[in-house]
Structure formats: C-alpha cells, structure tokens
Write an enzyme that holds these catalytic residues in place. Structure first.
Site, PDB file in Angstrom:
ATOM      1  N   TYR A 181       0.830  -1.200   0.000  1.00 20.41           N
ATOM      2  CA  TYR A 181       0.000   0.000   0.000  1.00 20.41           C
ATOM      3  C   TYR A 181       0.863   1.248   0.000  1.00 20.41           C
ATOM      4  CZ  TYR A 181      -4.287  -2.560   1.233  1.00 20.41           C
ATOM      5  OH  TYR A 181      -5.374  -3.390   1.242  1.00 20.41           O
ATOM      6  N   TYR A 220      -0.568 -10.012   0.545  1.00 23.18           N
ATOM      7  CA  TYR A 220       0.483  -9.428   1.375  1.00 23.18           C
ATOM      8  C   TYR A 220       0.469 -10.011   2.789  1.00 23.18           C
ATOM      9  CZ  TYR A 220      -3.303  -6.241   2.917  1.00 23.18           C
ATOM     10  OH  TYR A 220      -4.478  -5.707   3.398  1.00 23.18           O
ATOM     11  N   HIS A 250     -10.703  -3.152  -1.175  1.00 22.38           N
ATOM     12  CA  HIS A 250     -11.622  -2.610  -0.163  1.00 22.38           C
ATOM     13  C   HIS A 250     -12.674  -1.747  -0.861  1.00 22.38           C
ATOM     14  CE1 HIS A 250      -9.052  -3.638   3.368  1.00 22.38           C
ATOM     15  NE2 HIS A 250      -8.071  -3.497   2.490  1.00 22.38           N
TER      16      HIS A 250
HETATM   17 FE   LIG Z   1      -6.120  -4.542   2.653  1.00 18.13          FE
END
Ligand SMILES: [Fe+3]
Lengths: 199, 242
Positions: free
Chosen positions: B108, B147, B162
């Site tokens: 991220y 991840y 998400h």
């Molecule tokens: Fe996530």
C-alpha cells in the site's frame, strides 16, 4: 413449499483495515493529486446558521489505548433540524463530515453547528444529536452511535429512553468544556463502554 | 419529502462476528455489550448525497489516476464492475463507491506499510465513482497482490479490494472487501473467516467474467453489492403523529 421470496440479503461487512484512509481521505493519508481534495472536510460552510461548536474526543479500546487509526463519519441536520436536501434546509450545511484520529495523540476534532431537534418515526421529537459511524482495523462491522449534548433537554428523547441501564445514558452525552466546546470520548469496550446502535 | 419507510433491520448473523480471537485486533476493539436496537429515524434514513461535480474523469481508473507521466501502473490489468441493489432488488442509482487496494506487489502507498515489495511510482491505490441510473459501476485497475500482515505467525491476506459504499441513507453505510475467484488464501484468512455464514463469504468472491474482458487489454471480475432496503408500504404514515 410456500411461495418464493425474491428478496436479497445485505452484503456482509468487512473491516476497513489499517489503510481505510487511503480510500476515504487519501490526502490525509499522503496521497495527493488523485482528487482535488478529500470529501467531507467540513459539514458546514461559512455563514451556516446556528451556534458553532467544536467536539473533541478519542476512540478508546478495551485496554484504555486511544486508537490512532480510527476513521469517523458524522451526519446531522442544520440548526433547525432539517437535513440537506429537505425543503428549507440551510444551504451552508452539508451535514456530513469525515475526520480521523490524530496519528500521534489519537484525538479527533469536529467543528460544526449545533443541530436542531428532528422527529422520530413515532412523531415524538428527538433531542438534538449528531449521528456517528466508526470504521477502523479490528472493527468488523462499522459502529453507529450518537452525540447528544449536556446542555440540551434530553429527558424526552425516545432513543435515550430505551437504554435500560440508566448509568449508560451518559456515554452518549457530550460534556461541555467551555463556550461552544464539548468533549465526547468513544469507548469501544470495557468500563464506560459507549452505547452502540443497531438502527 | 416522500416517506420511503424505515430501514430493514440488519441481519447481524449475515455479518462478521465483532469479536474473533483469530483476528487479534478485534479482541480489544469489539463492544462487549449488546447493541441498542431501535427502528430507524430520519437521522438514519437520510444521508449525504454526492453529485457528479465531485467526480473527475480518471477517478475510477486506478491504472492512470496516479500516473506521473501517463505510463500506467504495473500489474495484471482488470475491469471490476457490478451493480448496487437494495434488499428488495431495487437498483441504487447515483451512489458513491470508493475503493482502495495494494499494488501488484501487495504494497500500500501508506507510511505505515513497510512490506518489502516496492511501491509503484504510477500507482496510488484509490478510486471512486458514482453508480449510474441502474446502480451499475466500473473501475479499471490492476490486480492487487497478496500481502503478509502481523496477526499469527505467518499470516497473508488474500488478494482483495476494499469497498466503501454510501447508499442513500446514513444507516446503509457499508465497508466491505472483494476477493478474487480461485484464491487459495481466502480459506486461510482470519479476516474473511470473521464471516461465519459460508454463502455470505462466497458472495464477497468476485467471479472471473470473461465476456466482459477486453481482448488484448484487460480481464474482468464482477462484484455486485446489496445494501439495506427500506420498507415501502401504505401503512407507514406514523411520521404525521400516531
Ligand atoms: Fe487490505
């Protein structure tokens, strides 16, 4: 066999995870240049009618630790109790705000106008309140609650009246700390656990 | 304003359990006392509305919306599309959907994410769109990588995107995650496993949608979302005073 209902079931919730800010308030998360600005920076514009107030607080977990990664959304009517889009609503009040706990202190701050009373479905009036929705890592279904105000008459509010344990009512009432200033802590669990709503 | 009726109460057993020891962060963050159940009021039945004015032309294109010099993000190019309906199967038009995700390597763009996989200079990881008049939406993006995350000793999130959805009522507010058909990590994920109803979890798994894939360009996945409904009946006039 009876007739078949064609109703659907609501999609299951999942936690917003640790990076919920990337999706909801990317500029706050340090991602600049995708959108001009984050949505819901303020629920009011200059000129909004009514008393301007500031509510500060923390979201506190069951160990007493203030969350640093909570995202909160608020929704409220204008100072006369009208929601955005309703006839006569104050055009300077969108009523929606998104704010995050501070990365270092866990403190959040909401600056808005004091909302007016709105009717419940039964026709009774609800005491002035702001609706909140809390998302964070570890919260599997977003939590709804409300902020009421210590200096309003809350005695006839139909939601507060339904709380059987009267000692828990105070968890929904912001404490006045100065002129136009309030404190409202949200306790997810443990002593003084906030009343959360299934509404 | 027309009275659309009260929100259908949430079926809590169709949602994750709030407290699940296998997902450790839920342990101190889940309320211990029961929720206070009550019929919805205008405070939950109204909600914020967002116009097309806030949506930019690339907002739903994560391949390009962070690209520094026009070069697209690295990864498997995909279309994610679907429809937002309510519990009565009515489309939910003009409602805001926001998504966020890791890049193709599973990283991220966030100060707290220190995973070894590199950042992609052309991938931000967020997008948003409004549903059309039939409740449909689409995003172009790259498939996120799995991840690792700190929970038990060797924990990996399945590939996921998400989703945040508003609906038209504050009480409809929903955050969820979309998984990908065939990912063996779904069955090992304690976050997915907070949903105890098997068919409810299966509904978060988007199937590969080959007819919607564009040859030589992108694959497609379909992800439909259902929000709480509002009961419409001729016997709902109590707002006028009972
Ligand atoms: Fe996530």
């Amino acid at each position: 066999m009876p007739q078949h209902l064609s109703n659907l079931t609501e999609t299951a919730s999942q936690t917003g995870g640790p990076y919920v800010h990337i999706g909801c308030i990317p500029s706050f998360a340090g991602i600049e240049g995708v959108y001009p600005q984050d949505l819901g920076l303020s629920p009011i514009q200059p000129g909004a009618l009514g008393q301007q107030i500031t509510i500060t607080g923390q979201v506190i977990d069951g160990t007493g630790w203030a969350l640093r990664d909570a995202l909160i959304e608020s929704w409220q009517p204008d100072s006369a109790g009208r929601f955005a889009g309703q006839p006569g609503a104050d055009p300077a009040v969108s009523g929606f705000c998104r704010f995050a706990a501070d990365k270092d202190s866990g403190e959040f701050c909401l600056t808005t106008v004091k909302p007016g009373a709105v009717p419940a479905r039964t026709g009774q009036m609800q005491a002035p309140h702001i609706s909140l929705w809390i998302a964070a890592r570890g919260i599997n279904v977003g939590l709804h609650t409300r902020i009421y105000f210590e200096d309003e008459d809350n005695s006839a509010d139909p939601l507060l009246a339904r709380i059987e344990q009267r000692n828990r009512v105070s968890t929904l009432i912001a404490r006045k700390t100065g002129e136009g200033a309030y404190r409202f802590d949200i306790r997810l669990q443990g002593e003084g656990e906030t009343v959360f709503l299934d509404i | 304003m027309t009275d659309l009726g009260p929100l259908v109460p949430r079926q809590r057993d169709m949602h994750p359990v709030p407290y699940d020891p296998d997902y450790k962060t839920s342990v101190p963050r889940s309320p211990k006392w029961p929720l206070l159940s009550m019929e919805s009021t205008p405070s939950e039945e109204t909600g914020p509305r967002f116009g097309h004015g806030v949506i930019g032309p690339l907002d739903n294109n994560l391949m390009l919306n962070f690209a520094t010099d026009g070069s697209p993000a690295i990864g498997e190019r995909i279309l994610v599309h679907g429809q937002v309906l309510d519990e009565f199967a009515r489309p939910v038009p003009n409602t805001l959907i926001e998504i966020w995700q890791a890049n193709a390597g599973g990283r991220y763009r966030h100060i707290k994410d220190t995973y070894l996989a590199p950042l992609d200079p052309n991938f931000g990881g967020c997008g948003r769109t409004l549903t059309d008049d039939q409740g449909r939406y689409q995003f172009l993006t790259i498939r996120p990588g799995a991840y690792p995350w700190p929970n038990r000793g060797n924990e990996w999130r399945p590939m996921h995107i998400h989703f945040s959805v508003f609906g038209h009522s504050f009480g409809q507010r929903l955050i969820t995650q979309m998984y990908f058909e065939g990912d063996p990590l779904i069955a090992r994920c304690p976050i997915a496993a907070t949903i105890k109803n098997r068919s409810q979890l299966d509904r978060l798994v988007a199937p590969l949608d080959m007819p919607m894939a564009r040859p030589l360009d992108f694959l497609a996945y379909k992800f439909d979302i259902v929000l709480r409904g509002r009961r419409q009946t001729m016997f709902e006039n109590r707002l006028e005073g009972l």
